[in-house]
Design a protein around this motif. Structure first.
Motif, short mmCIF file in Angstrom:
data_model
loop_
_atom_site.label_atom_id
_atom_site.label_comp_id
_atom_site.label_asym_id
_atom_site.label_seq_id
_atom_site.Cartn_x
_atom_site.Cartn_y
_atom_site.Cartn_z
N GLU A 123 -3.83 -35.66 46.77
CA GLU A 123 -3.98 -36.88 47.57
C GLU A 123 -3.26 -36.80 48.92
OE1 GLU A 123 -3.36 -40.57 45.61
OE2 GLU A 123 -4.80 -40.12 44.01
N GLN A 124 -2.53 -35.72 49.14
CA GLN A 124 -1.88 -35.53 50.44
C GLN A 124 -2.68 -34.61 51.36
OE1 GLN A 124 2.67 -35.36 50.27
NE2 GLN A 124 2.14 -34.88 48.16
N ILE A 125 -3.86 -34.19 50.89
CA ILE A 125 -4.71 -33.35 51.72
C ILE A 125 -5.21 -34.15 52.92
CG2 ILE A 125 -6.93 -32.13 51.79
CD1 ILE A 125 -6.48 -31.36 48.87
N VAL A 126 -5.13 -33.53 54.09
CA VAL A 126 -5.55 -34.20 55.32
C VAL A 126 -6.82 -33.54 55.86
CG1 VAL A 126 -3.24 -34.96 55.91
CG2 VAL A 126 -4.01 -32.69 56.64
N ASP A 127 -7.35 -34.08 56.95
CA ASP A 127 -8.59 -33.55 57.49
C ASP A 127 -8.41 -32.11 57.97
OD1 ASP A 127 -8.21 -33.51 60.65
OD2 ASP A 127 -7.34 -35.38 59.93
N LEU A 172 -13.14 -30.14 38.93
CA LEU A 172 -13.92 -30.88 39.94
C LEU A 172 -13.17 -30.92 41.27
CD1 LEU A 172 -15.21 -33.91 37.84
CD2 LEU A 172 -16.55 -31.97 38.66
N LYS A 173 -11.89 -31.13 41.19
CA LYS A 173 -11.09 -31.22 42.41
C LYS A 173 -10.86 -29.85 43.03
CE LYS A 173 -8.82 -35.66 41.61
NZ LYS A 173 -9.78 -36.16 40.63
N ILE A 174 -10.86 -28.80 42.23
CA ILE A 174 -10.74 -27.45 42.78
C ILE A 174 -11.92 -27.17 43.71
CG2 ILE A 174 -10.91 -24.99 42.19
CD1 ILE A 174 -9.22 -25.63 39.69
N VAL A 221 -11.16 -28.78 46.93
CA VAL A 221 -10.12 -28.05 47.64
C VAL A 221 -10.70 -26.80 48.30
CG1 VAL A 221 -8.06 -26.62 47.30
CG2 VAL A 221 -8.19 -28.89 46.26
N GLN A 222 -11.53 -26.06 47.57
CA GLN A 222 -12.14 -24.85 48.13
C GLN A 222 -13.00 -25.19 49.34
OE1 GLN A 222 -10.20 -22.50 46.72
NE2 GLN A 222 -11.96 -21.18 46.31
N ASP A 223 -13.76 -26.27 49.24
CA ASP A 223 -14.61 -26.68 50.35
C ASP A 223 -13.76 -27.08 51.56
OD1 ASP A 223 -17.69 -27.05 50.40
OD2 ASP A 223 -16.94 -28.74 51.59
N GLN A 224 -12.64 -27.72 51.29
CA GLN A 224 -11.74 -28.13 52.36
C GLN A 224 -11.15 -26.91 53.08
OE1 GLN A 224 -11.15 -31.23 53.30
NE2 GLN A 224 -9.17 -31.29 54.33
N LEU A 225 -10.72 -25.92 52.30
CA LEU A 225 -10.14 -24.72 52.90
C LEU A 225 -11.18 -23.94 53.69
CD1 LEU A 225 -7.87 -23.57 49.93
CD2 LEU A 225 -7.12 -24.54 52.12
N ALA A 226 -12.40 -23.89 53.17
CA ALA A 226 -13.49 -23.22 53.90
C ALA A 226 -13.77 -23.96 55.20
CB ALA A 226 -14.75 -23.16 53.03
N GLY A 276 -17.88 -33.51 48.72
CA GLY A 276 -17.27 -34.73 49.24
C GLY A 276 -15.77 -34.71 48.99
N PHE A 277 -15.12 -35.72 49.48
CA PHE A 277 -13.67 -35.77 49.29
C PHE A 277 -13.26 -37.21 49.07
CE2 PHE A 277 -9.27 -34.71 49.89
CZ PHE A 277 -9.23 -33.40 49.46
N ASN A 278 -12.52 -37.43 48.00
CA ASN A 278 -12.20 -38.79 47.60
C ASN A 278 -10.75 -38.88 47.14
OD1 ASN A 278 -12.13 -41.39 46.68
ND2 ASN A 278 -13.95 -41.23 45.38
N HIS A 279 -9.97 -39.72 47.82
CA HIS A 279 -8.58 -39.94 47.44
C HIS A 279 -8.42 -41.20 46.58
CE1 HIS A 279 -6.81 -37.39 50.97
NE2 HIS A 279 -7.07 -36.66 49.91
#
Length: 313
Positions: free
Chosen positions: A113-117, A150-152, A155-160, A263-266
Protein backbone atom coordinates in the motif's frame (compact mmCIF):
# COMPACT_ATOMS: atom_id res chain seq x y z
CA UNK A 1 -16.65 0.75 31.09
CA UNK A 2 -14.97 4.17 30.89
CA UNK A 3 -11.23 4.58 31.35
CA UNK A 4 -9.33 7.59 32.60
CA UNK A 5 -7.17 9.41 30.09
CA UNK A 6 -4.16 11.41 31.27
CA UNK A 7 -3.02 14.35 29.16
CA UNK A 8 -0.38 16.70 30.51
CA UNK A 9 -0.32 20.37 29.56
CA UNK A 10 3.02 19.95 27.86
CA UNK A 11 1.75 16.99 25.89
CA UNK A 12 -1.30 18.95 24.84
CA UNK A 13 0.90 21.75 23.55
CA UNK A 14 2.88 19.22 21.50
CA UNK A 15 -0.37 17.65 20.32
CA UNK A 16 0.70 14.23 21.53
CA UNK A 17 -1.90 11.49 21.40
CA UNK A 18 -3.61 11.01 24.79
CA UNK A 19 -2.55 7.89 26.62
CA UNK A 20 -4.52 5.70 28.96
CA UNK A 21 -3.71 6.32 32.62
CA UNK A 22 -2.49 3.13 34.24
CA UNK A 23 -5.36 1.48 36.05
CA UNK A 24 -5.57 -2.25 36.46
CA UNK A 25 -8.48 -3.97 34.74
CA UNK A 26 -9.36 -7.59 33.95
CA UNK A 27 -7.93 -8.79 30.66
CA UNK A 28 -11.37 -9.40 29.16
CA UNK A 29 -12.44 -5.82 29.87
CA UNK A 30 -9.37 -4.36 28.20
CA UNK A 31 -9.38 -6.70 25.23
CA UNK A 32 -13.08 -6.29 24.54
CA UNK A 33 -12.72 -2.51 24.82
CA UNK A 34 -10.06 -2.66 22.12
CA UNK A 35 -12.24 -4.91 19.98
CA UNK A 36 -15.13 -2.51 20.38
CA UNK A 37 -12.95 0.39 19.19
CA UNK A 38 -12.05 -1.67 16.12
CA UNK A 39 -15.74 -2.23 15.48
CA UNK A 40 -16.19 1.55 15.43
CA UNK A 41 -13.05 2.24 13.36
CA UNK A 42 -11.43 4.08 16.24
CA UNK A 43 -8.02 2.72 15.37
CA UNK A 44 -5.82 4.75 17.73
CA UNK A 45 -7.98 4.04 20.75
CA UNK A 46 -8.02 0.35 19.83
CA UNK A 47 -4.22 0.40 19.90
CA UNK A 48 -4.27 1.93 23.39
CA UNK A 49 -6.44 -0.83 24.81
CA UNK A 50 -4.54 -3.66 23.13
CA UNK A 51 -1.30 -2.15 24.45
CA UNK A 52 -2.81 -2.18 27.92
CA UNK A 53 -3.56 -5.89 27.54
CA UNK A 54 0.11 -6.48 26.76
CA UNK A 55 1.27 -4.26 29.61
CA UNK A 56 -1.07 -5.49 32.33
CA UNK A 57 -1.34 -9.13 31.29
CA UNK A 58 1.92 -9.85 29.44
CA UNK A 59 1.82 -13.64 29.78
CA UNK A 60 -1.80 -14.19 28.85
CA UNK A 61 -3.17 -15.65 25.63
CA UNK A 62 -4.80 -12.29 25.01
CA UNK A 63 -1.47 -10.46 25.11
CA UNK A 64 -0.35 -12.55 22.15
CA UNK A 65 -3.55 -11.84 20.28
CA UNK A 66 -3.32 -8.16 21.14
CA UNK A 67 0.03 -7.80 19.35
CA UNK A 68 -1.54 -8.91 16.09
CA UNK A 69 -4.64 -6.80 16.62
CA UNK A 70 -2.44 -3.79 17.37
CA UNK A 71 -0.68 -4.39 14.06
CA UNK A 72 -4.03 -4.56 12.29
CA UNK A 73 -5.27 -1.35 13.95
CA UNK A 74 -2.08 0.47 12.98
CA UNK A 75 -2.45 -0.81 9.42
CA UNK A 76 -6.06 0.39 9.20
CA UNK A 77 -4.92 3.81 10.44
CA UNK A 78 -2.26 3.88 7.68
CA UNK A 79 0.47 3.81 10.32
CA UNK A 80 2.50 1.41 8.24
CA UNK A 81 5.81 1.70 10.08
CA UNK A 82 4.15 0.87 13.41
CA UNK A 83 2.18 -1.98 11.83
CA UNK A 84 5.41 -3.43 10.43
CA UNK A 85 7.06 -3.24 13.84
CA UNK A 86 4.10 -4.97 15.46
CA UNK A 87 4.06 -7.73 12.85
CA UNK A 88 7.81 -8.24 13.25
CA UNK A 89 7.35 -8.45 17.03
CA UNK A 90 4.71 -11.14 16.61
CA UNK A 91 6.87 -13.14 14.21
CA UNK A 92 9.88 -12.85 16.52
CA UNK A 93 7.96 -13.97 19.61
CA UNK A 94 5.64 -16.55 18.03
CA UNK A 95 7.22 -17.80 14.77
CA UNK A 96 5.41 -21.14 14.91
CA UNK A 97 2.02 -19.82 15.94
CA UNK A 98 -0.99 -20.50 13.72
CA UNK A 99 -1.41 -16.75 13.26
CA UNK A 100 2.18 -16.16 12.07
CA UNK A 101 1.14 -16.43 8.38
CA UNK A 102 -1.12 -13.42 8.88
CA UNK A 103 1.73 -11.41 10.39
CA UNK A 104 3.81 -12.09 7.26
CA UNK A 105 0.82 -11.25 5.07
CA UNK A 106 0.14 -7.97 6.88
CA UNK A 107 3.78 -6.96 6.44
CA UNK A 108 3.49 -7.55 2.71
CA UNK A 109 0.27 -5.54 2.49
CA UNK A 110 1.86 -2.63 4.37
CA UNK A 111 4.64 -2.47 1.78
CA UNK A 112 2.15 -2.95 -1.04
CA UNK A 113 0.00 0.00 0.00
CA UNK A 114 3.03 2.29 0.04
CA UNK A 115 3.71 1.75 -3.66
CA UNK A 116 3.69 5.04 -5.53
CA UNK A 117 3.30 5.94 -9.20
CA UNK A 118 6.00 4.83 -11.65
CA UNK A 119 7.42 8.34 -11.88
CA UNK A 120 8.77 8.07 -8.33
CA UNK A 121 11.14 5.80 -6.42
CA UNK A 122 9.99 2.18 -6.37
CA UNK A 123 11.73 1.00 -3.19
CA UNK A 124 8.42 0.03 -1.57
CA UNK A 125 7.45 -1.82 -4.74
CA UNK A 126 10.53 -4.02 -4.52
CA UNK A 127 9.99 -4.61 -0.80
CA UNK A 128 6.36 -5.47 -1.45
CA UNK A 129 7.36 -7.97 -4.13
CA UNK A 130 9.84 -9.70 -1.82
CA UNK A 131 7.37 -9.81 1.07
CA UNK A 132 4.51 -11.10 -1.09
CA UNK A 133 6.71 -13.82 -2.59
CA UNK A 134 7.73 -14.86 0.92
CA UNK A 135 4.06 -15.29 1.87
CA UNK A 136 3.38 -17.34 -1.26
CA UNK A 137 6.48 -19.50 -0.67
CA UNK A 138 6.00 -20.08 3.07
CA UNK A 139 2.26 -20.70 2.97
CA UNK A 140 1.44 -21.81 -0.60
CA UNK A 141 -1.93 -23.36 0.24
CA UNK A 142 -3.21 -20.53 2.41
CA UNK A 143 -5.73 -17.87 1.50
CA UNK A 144 -2.96 -15.34 2.06
CA UNK A 145 -0.93 -16.91 -0.75
CA UNK A 146 -3.88 -16.52 -3.14
CA UNK A 147 -4.12 -12.79 -2.44
CA UNK A 148 -0.33 -12.44 -2.46
CA UNK A 149 -0.05 -13.96 -5.94
CA UNK A 150 -2.63 -11.52 -7.30
CA UNK A 151 -0.70 -8.63 -5.86
CA UNK A 152 2.62 -9.99 -7.14
CA UNK A 153 1.24 -9.56 -10.68
CA UNK A 154 0.46 -5.93 -9.86
CA UNK A 155 3.93 -5.41 -8.43
CA UNK A 156 5.60 -6.92 -11.50
CA UNK A 157 3.54 -4.70 -13.78
CA UNK A 158 4.46 -1.68 -11.70
CA UNK A 159 8.19 -2.46 -11.88
CA UNK A 160 7.96 -3.03 -15.63
CA UNK A 161 6.16 0.29 -15.97
CA UNK A 162 9.04 2.00 -14.17
CA UNK A 163 11.52 0.49 -16.64
CA UNK A 164 9.40 1.67 -19.56
CA UNK A 165 9.19 5.18 -18.14
CA UNK A 166 12.97 5.39 -17.86
CA UNK A 167 13.43 3.83 -21.31
CA UNK A 168 11.16 6.42 -22.92
CA UNK A 169 13.05 9.16 -21.12
CA UNK A 170 16.33 7.88 -22.58
CA UNK A 171 14.79 7.91 -26.04
CA UNK A 172 13.73 11.53 -25.65
CA UNK A 173 17.19 12.39 -24.29
CA UNK A 174 18.92 10.87 -27.33
CA UNK A 175 20.37 7.85 -25.55
CA UNK A 176 19.07 4.89 -27.58
CA UNK A 177 21.37 2.29 -26.05
CA UNK A 178 20.33 3.32 -22.55
CA UNK A 179 16.74 2.91 -23.68
CA UNK A 180 17.46 -0.53 -25.14
CA UNK A 181 18.79 -1.69 -21.78
CA UNK A 182 15.56 -0.74 -20.06
CA UNK A 183 13.32 -2.26 -22.72
CA UNK A 184 15.35 -5.47 -22.70
CA UNK A 185 14.89 -5.70 -18.92
CA UNK A 186 11.11 -5.62 -19.41
CA UNK A 187 11.27 -8.35 -22.06
CA UNK A 188 13.58 -10.61 -20.08
CA UNK A 189 12.50 -9.98 -16.49
CA UNK A 190 8.87 -8.88 -16.78
CA UNK A 191 7.77 -10.69 -19.92
CA UNK A 192 4.34 -11.65 -18.55
CA UNK A 193 3.36 -8.03 -17.87
CA UNK A 194 1.23 -5.70 -19.96
CA UNK A 195 4.31 -3.71 -20.99
CA UNK A 196 6.02 -6.43 -23.03
CA UNK A 197 4.40 -5.63 -26.43
CA UNK A 198 5.40 -1.99 -26.20
CA UNK A 199 8.92 -2.92 -25.08
CA UNK A 200 9.31 -5.11 -28.18
CA UNK A 201 8.00 -2.34 -30.41
CA UNK A 202 10.41 0.16 -28.88
CA UNK A 203 13.27 -2.26 -29.54
CA UNK A 204 12.23 -2.41 -33.22
CA UNK A 205 12.03 1.36 -33.31
CA UNK A 206 15.45 1.91 -31.73
CA UNK A 207 17.27 -0.71 -33.78
CA UNK A 208 15.90 0.72 -37.03
CA UNK A 209 17.14 4.15 -35.93
CA UNK A 210 20.57 2.67 -35.27
CA UNK A 211 20.58 0.81 -38.58
CA UNK A 212 20.63 -2.59 -36.89
CA UNK A 213 18.18 -4.19 -39.28
CA UNK A 214 18.66 -7.81 -38.18
CA UNK A 215 17.91 -6.91 -34.56
CA UNK A 216 14.86 -4.96 -35.65
CA UNK A 217 13.64 -7.95 -37.70
CA UNK A 218 14.16 -10.32 -34.80
CA UNK A 219 12.21 -8.24 -32.29
CA UNK A 220 9.41 -7.60 -34.78
CA UNK A 221 9.18 -11.34 -35.43
CA UNK A 222 8.98 -12.09 -31.69
CA UNK A 223 6.27 -9.48 -31.27
CA UNK A 224 4.28 -10.75 -34.26
CA UNK A 225 4.56 -14.39 -33.27
CA UNK A 226 3.43 -13.85 -29.69
CA UNK A 227 0.96 -10.98 -30.08
CA UNK A 228 -0.28 -10.77 -33.69
CA UNK A 229 -3.48 -8.99 -32.57
CA UNK A 230 -1.82 -6.38 -30.39
CA UNK A 231 -1.89 -2.73 -31.54
CA UNK A 232 1.83 -2.49 -30.82
CA UNK A 233 2.48 -5.17 -33.43
CA UNK A 234 0.34 -3.32 -35.95
CA UNK A 235 2.58 -0.29 -35.35
CA UNK A 236 5.74 -2.38 -35.64
CA UNK A 237 4.48 -4.00 -38.85
CA UNK A 238 3.72 -0.59 -40.36
CA UNK A 239 7.12 0.76 -39.33
CA UNK A 240 9.02 -2.21 -40.74
CA UNK A 241 6.99 -2.10 -43.96
CA UNK A 242 7.73 1.60 -44.39
CA UNK A 243 11.41 0.68 -44.42
CA UNK A 244 10.90 -2.03 -47.04
CA UNK A 245 11.21 -4.77 -44.39
CA UNK A 246 7.70 -6.24 -44.35
CA UNK A 247 7.47 -8.98 -41.65
CA UNK A 248 6.27 -12.46 -42.62
CA UNK A 249 3.37 -12.36 -40.16
CA UNK A 250 0.62 -9.85 -40.94
CA UNK A 251 -1.29 -8.18 -38.09
CA UNK A 252 -4.45 -10.05 -37.11
CA UNK A 253 -7.03 -7.98 -35.23
CA UNK A 254 -8.53 -11.20 -33.89
CA UNK A 255 -5.19 -12.63 -32.85
CA UNK A 256 -3.64 -12.79 -29.44
CA UNK A 257 -2.92 -9.55 -27.65
CA UNK A 258 -0.50 -8.77 -24.89
CA UNK A 259 -1.36 -9.36 -21.22
CA UNK A 260 -3.87 -6.99 -19.75
CA UNK A 261 -2.79 -4.64 -17.02
CA UNK A 262 -3.90 -6.02 -13.63
CA UNK A 263 -4.63 -2.50 -12.51
CA UNK A 264 -3.58 -1.17 -9.16
CA UNK A 265 -5.76 -0.90 -6.10
CA UNK A 266 -4.87 0.30 -2.61
CA UNK A 267 -8.40 -0.28 -1.31
CA UNK A 268 -8.23 -1.84 2.14
CA UNK A 269 -11.55 -3.53 1.45
CA UNK A 270 -9.65 -6.25 -0.37
CA UNK A 271 -7.29 -6.94 2.52
CA UNK A 272 -7.94 -10.13 4.42
CA UNK A 273 -8.80 -9.59 8.10
CA UNK A 274 -6.89 -11.21 10.97
CA UNK A 275 -7.44 -14.96 11.31
CA UNK A 276 -10.65 -16.18 12.97
CA UNK A 277 -10.14 -16.40 16.68
CA UNK A 278 -12.75 -17.09 19.29
CA UNK A 279 -14.44 -14.68 21.64
CA UNK A 280 -12.48 -12.87 24.27
CA UNK A 281 -12.85 -14.13 27.80
CA UNK A 282 -15.85 -12.65 29.55
CA UNK A 283 -14.35 -12.83 33.01
CA UNK A 284 -10.95 -12.85 34.65
CA UNK A 285 -11.32 -16.54 35.35
CA UNK A 286 -12.05 -17.24 31.70
CA UNK A 287 -8.98 -15.23 30.72
CA UNK A 288 -6.78 -17.26 33.00
CA UNK A 289 -8.04 -20.43 31.34
CA UNK A 290 -7.64 -18.99 27.82
CA UNK A 291 -4.09 -20.25 27.33
CA UNK A 292 -5.41 -23.81 27.08
CA UNK A 293 -8.82 -23.26 25.51
CA UNK A 294 -8.65 -20.15 23.33
CA UNK A 295 -7.52 -21.98 20.21
CA UNK A 296 -10.28 -24.59 20.49
CA UNK A 297 -13.12 -23.40 18.20
CA UNK A 298 -15.69 -25.28 20.22
CA UNK A 299 -14.63 -23.97 23.59
CA UNK A 300 -16.01 -20.42 23.48
CA UNK A 301 -19.00 -18.66 21.89
CA UNK A 302 -18.68 -15.90 19.30
CA UNK A 303 -19.95 -12.40 19.88
CA UNK A 304 -21.58 -9.98 17.48
CA UNK A 305 -20.10 -6.96 15.71
CA UNK A 306 -17.47 -6.54 13.00
CA UNK A 307 -14.58 -7.75 15.11
CA UNK A 308 -16.40 -10.25 17.29
CA UNK A 309 -18.45 -11.62 14.43
CA UNK A 310 -16.65 -11.08 11.13
CA UNK A 311 -13.17 -11.50 12.60
CA UNK A 312 -14.39 -14.17 14.99
CA UNK A 313 -12.70 -12.57 17.98
Amino acid sequence: MAFAVAVSGCAALKKKKPELAYEEHPVDVLYNAGADRLDHHEWNEAVDYFREVERQHPYSEWARRSILMTAYAHYMANDYSDALQDADQFISLYPGNASAPYAYYLKAICYFEQIVDVGRDQASTSEAGEALREVAKRYPTSEYAVDAKLKIDMVQDQLAGKEMTIGRYYLRAGDPMGAVGRFRTVIEKYQTTSHTPEALYRMVEVYLTLGLVDEARRNAAVLGYNYPGDPWYADAYALMTSKGLRPAIAPNPKGRRGPRSPGFNHDKGGTLPPPGQQAAATSTADAAQATTTADDPSSQPKKGGLVHGFLGL
